[in-house]
Design a protein around this motif. Structure first.
Motif, PDB file in Angstrom:
ATOM      1  N   MET A 124      -4.517   0.783  -3.662  1.00 30.90           N
ATOM      2  CA  MET A 124      -3.607   1.853  -3.987  1.00 30.90           C
ATOM      3  C   MET A 124      -3.714   2.904  -2.879  1.00 30.90           C
ATOM      4  O   MET A 124      -4.801   3.281  -2.476  1.00 30.90           O
ATOM      5  N   SER A 125      -2.575   3.371  -2.428  1.00 33.73           N
ATOM      6  CA  SER A 125      -2.550   4.337  -1.331  1.00 33.73           C
ATOM      7  C   SER A 125      -2.892   5.744  -1.818  1.00 33.73           C
ATOM      8  O   SER A 125      -2.858   6.036  -3.024  1.00 33.73           O
ATOM      9  N   ARG A 126      -3.177   6.602  -0.883  1.00 36.67           N
ATOM     10  CA  ARG A 126      -3.505   7.995  -1.199  1.00 36.67           C
ATOM     11  C   ARG A 126      -2.336   8.679  -1.923  1.00 36.67           C
ATOM     12  O   ARG A 126      -2.539   9.430  -2.873  1.00 36.67           O
ATOM     13  N   SER A 127      -1.126   8.409  -1.474  1.00 35.28           N
ATOM     14  CA  SER A 127       0.039   9.037  -2.102  1.00 35.28           C
ATOM     15  C   SER A 127       0.227   8.539  -3.533  1.00 35.28           C
ATOM     16  O   SER A 127       0.564   9.321  -4.427  1.00 35.28           O
ATOM     17  N   GLU A 128       0.000   7.267  -3.779  1.00 31.61           N
ATOM     18  CA  GLU A 128       0.106   6.737  -5.131  1.00 31.61           C
ATOM     19  C   GLU A 128      -0.940   7.373  -6.043  1.00 31.61           C
ATOM     20  O   GLU A 128      -0.632   7.764  -7.178  1.00 31.61           O
ATOM     21  N   LEU A 129      -2.154   7.474  -5.551  1.00 28.99           N
ATOM     22  CA  LEU A 129      -3.214   8.097  -6.343  1.00 28.99           C
ATOM     23  C   LEU A 129      -2.895   9.552  -6.657  1.00 28.99           C
ATOM     24  O   LEU A 129      -3.152  10.040  -7.763  1.00 28.99           O
TER      25      LEU A 129
ATOM     26  N   VAL B 103      -0.489   9.570  -9.518  1.00 32.05           N
ATOM     27  CA  VAL B 103      -1.178   9.192 -10.753  1.00 32.05           C
ATOM     28  C   VAL B 103      -1.986  10.376 -11.275  1.00 32.05           C
ATOM     29  O   VAL B 103      -1.896  10.732 -12.461  1.00 32.05           O
TER      30      VAL B 103
ATOM     31  N   TRP C  31       8.110   7.975  -5.710  1.00 31.37           N
ATOM     32  CA  TRP C  31       6.963   7.924  -6.633  1.00 31.37           C
ATOM     33  C   TRP C  31       7.047   8.936  -7.770  1.00 31.37           C
ATOM     34  O   TRP C  31       6.885   8.557  -8.933  1.00 31.37           O
TER      35      TRP C  31
END
Length: 69
Positions: free
Chosen positions: A1-6, A9, A42
């Motif tokens: 999981m990428s930094r932007s996805e995290l 979340v 996102w």
């Protein structure tokens, strides 16, 4: 999981925990305050998912796997 996805979340979880509406605008506000750039799709994706099913349900019941049913 990428930094932007995290980041998205975590923003979603923070908003839910604080009882604030999980909207794309609110997610973007938190992510921007953290100084993280995310792909524009996102926040809206997570906001739409939160409208369809409670974030608490994702966490407590099935961790979101029913999204793919």
């Amino acid at each position: 999981m990428s930094r932007s996805e995290l980041a998205v979340v975590y923003a979603t979880l923070i908003l839910n925990d604080d009882g604030v509406e999980v909207s794309a605008e609110n997610i973007n506000s938190l992510v921007q305050a953290a100084g993280i750039e995310v792909e524009p799709y996102w926040p809206s994706l997570f906001a739409k998912l939160a409208q369809k099913k409670s974030v608490d349900d994702f966490i407590m019941n099935d961790m979101g796997f029913s999204l793919f049913d």
